[in-house]
Design an enzyme around this catalytic site. Structure first.
Site: not given
Length: 265
Positions: A143, A156
């Site tokens: 990401s 995350y």
């Protein structure tokens, strides 16, 4: 350039980036192993698309948060497929809780899924490649938050930062085995995780991105397919942002914000 991949495994390929990647690799001539966590029908639909390109598809369930079983699931899928030349670790989950409100269970669930499970699955695939002696490609979908944090995403962010570091270490250690290891770092992509899979990203305005729109899952898949190909034979230890220029906007976004809305997840 002598590396000619024939088989691939793409985790969490029942929808979104995983499905697009499985199809892109099938178009490139690879048989594909497909995994699902909660959407078996989605995985079967992906398999149908792979077969429509004349390639073999094998499907199994995989829960990367179950660290005792996920490695065995990968081994079984690879054995059924007849080997693995390309392994794409796409499985993951997000969280949306402020740091002070996050429970330990929330933290552990996200880190287990996004980092611990990724380690187990990548290690199993790497061992299969080493045993076969034909080299290989290991690709982790991370990401933009592999390098830049986001409010409300502590677990995350930590997991994706860790996965990015793991990729680099693996690249150093596995290079002698002719195995390349790279990351692909998506920005905002129209996928189920972002509740936007059925929305044409070209119709969504994002003035804060240089390309002014979210990405399409197929745009991530295209970069993964390149990294899996013979053409990427000298690329390893890299992280490829596919984000419409999002990561370039840090100072601009910071200096042009006009309210404190950004402080809320």
């Amino acid at each position: 350039m002598s590396f000619t991949p024939r088989t691939a495994v793409v985790t969490a390929s029942d929808s979104g980036i995983g499905r697009a990647t499985a199809v892109a690799l099938a178009e490139a001539g690879l048989d594909v192993g497909i995994t699902w966590h909660s959407d078996e029908q989605g995985a079967n639909d992906t398999a149908d698309e792979v077969r429509a390109h004349g390639r073999r598809a094998v499907v199994t369930r995989l829960d990367t948060s179950d660290l005792e079983s996920c490695g065995d699931a990968v081994d079984g899928l690879i054995d059924e497929l007849g080997g693995v030349d390309v392994f794409v670790n796409n499985a993951g989950r997000g969280d949306n809780a402020p740091f002070l409100d996050m429970t330990l269970d929330q933290w552990r669930s996200t880190v287990a899924t996004d980092l611990d499970g990724a380690f187990v699955c990548l290690q199993r695939a790497a061992q299969k490649m080493v045993d076969a002696g034909n080299g290989g490609r290991l690709i982790a979908v991370t990401s933009v938050h592999e390098t830049q944090p986001r409010v409300g995403s502590a677990a995350y962010d930590a997991a994706k930062h860790g996965l990015g570091g793991l990729v680099k270490t693996m690249a150093i250690e596995l290079g002698a085995e002719n195995i390349t290891v790279n990351a692909v770092a998506p920005g905002e992509i129209s996928t189920p995780m972002n509740d936007a899979e059925d929305v044409d990203p070209h119709r969504i305005e994002r003035p804060g991105l240089p390309l002014r729109r979210p990405g399409d899952a197929r745009e991530i898949a295209a970069v993964v397919a390149f990294l899996a190909s013979p053409a990427a034979s000298y690329v390893t230890g890299a992280s490829w942002p596919v984000d419409g220029g999002m990561l370039l906007m840090g100072p601009h976004a910071g200096s042009h914000l006009t309210s404190d809305d950004w402080r809320r997840p």
